[in-house]
Write a protein that holds these residues in place. Structure first.
Motif, PDB file in Angstrom:
ATOM      1  N   MET A  42      -8.581  -1.931   4.550  1.00  0.00           N
ATOM      2  CA  MET A  42      -7.363  -1.749   5.327  1.00  0.00           C
ATOM      3  C   MET A  42      -7.172  -2.869   6.346  1.00  0.00           C
ATOM      4  O   MET A  42      -6.048  -3.172   6.740  1.00  0.00           O
ATOM      5  N   LEU A  82      -3.305   0.906  -3.832  1.00  0.00           N
ATOM      6  CA  LEU A  82      -3.119  -0.482  -3.419  1.00  0.00           C
ATOM      7  C   LEU A  82      -2.457  -1.215  -4.579  1.00  0.00           C
ATOM      8  O   LEU A  82      -2.939  -1.170  -5.714  1.00  0.00           O
ATOM      9  N   HIS A  83      -1.346  -1.870  -4.278  1.00  0.00           N
ATOM     10  CA  HIS A  83      -0.534  -2.480  -5.330  1.00  0.00           C
ATOM     11  C   HIS A  83      -0.773  -3.986  -5.392  1.00  0.00           C
ATOM     12  O   HIS A  83      -0.954  -4.643  -4.370  1.00  0.00           O
ATOM     13  N   ARG A 139       0.854  -1.192   0.000  1.00  0.00           N
ATOM     14  CA  ARG A 139       0.000   0.000   0.000  1.00  0.00           C
ATOM     15  C   ARG A 139       0.885   1.234   0.000  1.00  0.00           C
ATOM     16  O   ARG A 139       1.973   1.231   0.563  1.00  0.00           O
ATOM     17  N   GLU A 140       0.387   2.294  -0.606  1.00  0.00           N
ATOM     18  CA  GLU A 140       1.120   3.549  -0.678  1.00  0.00           C
ATOM     19  C   GLU A 140       0.092   4.672  -0.779  1.00  0.00           C
ATOM     20  O   GLU A 140      -0.508   4.882  -1.819  1.00  0.00           O
ATOM     21  N   VAL A 145      -8.981   4.742   1.163  1.00  0.00           N
ATOM     22  CA  VAL A 145      -9.201   3.303   1.272  1.00  0.00           C
ATOM     23  C   VAL A 145     -10.028   3.027   2.527  1.00  0.00           C
ATOM     24  O   VAL A 145      -9.632   3.401   3.631  1.00  0.00           O
TER      25      VAL A 145
END
Length: 247
Positions: A129, A90-91, A85-86, A124
């Motif tokens: 989360m 969301l990757h 996450r950044e 998010v």
């Protein structure tokens, strides 16, 4: 709950190949999205889970690297996992294997959450989360940073947005954007060379009735093309991309 990797199997169908008998890039991206859907479904955060809350997933960026394209009838396995996450991103990563575990390609992607009524990106939500990100493999480098701007378009096409271009989010599906980008590539490149790498950023949505302008031009070398999709109605840039082709 902890996240965990998912695997999905696909067989390349005749409707998903080019006339060389190999899977197209849009087909492979579609497979990856199906694999992501299955994995998020198992984690309780699929698109359907979000839609029940008035939210949805939106792909913001994807970078794909292909080593070999699977052929018609070939069976492949796609492994996918939440890789980090950044901020609001969301990757998610992907790897494509043959049944013999040959690595055909890999990809990394960044996703956002959108309010389906307001058509705006949101923070998010807590229920996403709460899913702890536990990458199944070493994460690929995040897809981020700016792409070079297309300064001098050399190739140009117009594409009307039609009924079959629209997805569950009621806007143009991202694989159709990708197809329109590749449809603008001249035949001497797309027929005689292989698409090795794709980096694509989805910047804005388009809807039924729009007309899309697809433009392409040369990048920093002969093997690089830069791409842009814009809305004819608003002039808004919808997609920016860079493709790398073998020599």
């Amino acid at each position: 709950m902890k996240s965990y990797p998912g695997t999905s199997q696909f067989t390349v169908r005749s409707s998903e190949i080019d006339y060389h008998g190999k899977a197209t890039m849009p087909a492979l991206v579609s497979y990856m999205q199906e694999a992501a859907w299955a994995n998020t479904r198992d984690l309780g955060i699929s698109m359907y889970d979000l839609l029940e809350r008035g939210l949805t997933w939106v792909l913001q960026r994807m970078r794909v690297e292909m080593f070999r394209y699977p052929k018609h009838g070939e069976s492949i396995t796609i492994e996918t996992w939440a890789s980090g996450r950044e901020r609001v991103f969301l990757h998610r990563d992907f790897r494509i294997y043959t049944s013999d575990k040959e690595l055909l390609g890999q990809a990394t992607s960044a996703w956002l959450v959108m309010d389906v009524v307001k058509r705006q990106m949101v923070s998010v939500p807590d229920f996403i989360m709460e899913v702890e990100v536990v990458p199944g493999q070493e994460p690929l480098p995040f897809a981020k940073g700016k792409l070079p701007q297309l300064q001098e378009p050399k190739y140009k096409e117009q594409m009307p947005v039609r009924w079959h271009d629209i997805d569950l989010n009621r806007h143009v599906t991202n694989t159709r954007y990708l197809q329109w980008i590749l449809d603008t590539v001249p035949l001497e490149i797309i027929d005689q060379k292989q698409l090795l790498e794709l980096d694509i950023i989805f910047k804005a949505e388009s809807i039924l009735g729009d007309t899309i302008i697809s433009e392409a031009g040369m990048g920093a070398s002969e093997s690089i093309l830069l791409h842009r999709l814009t809305s004819q109605e608003t002039g808004k840039e919808l997609v920016q991309a860079k493709t790398l082709w073998d020599r």
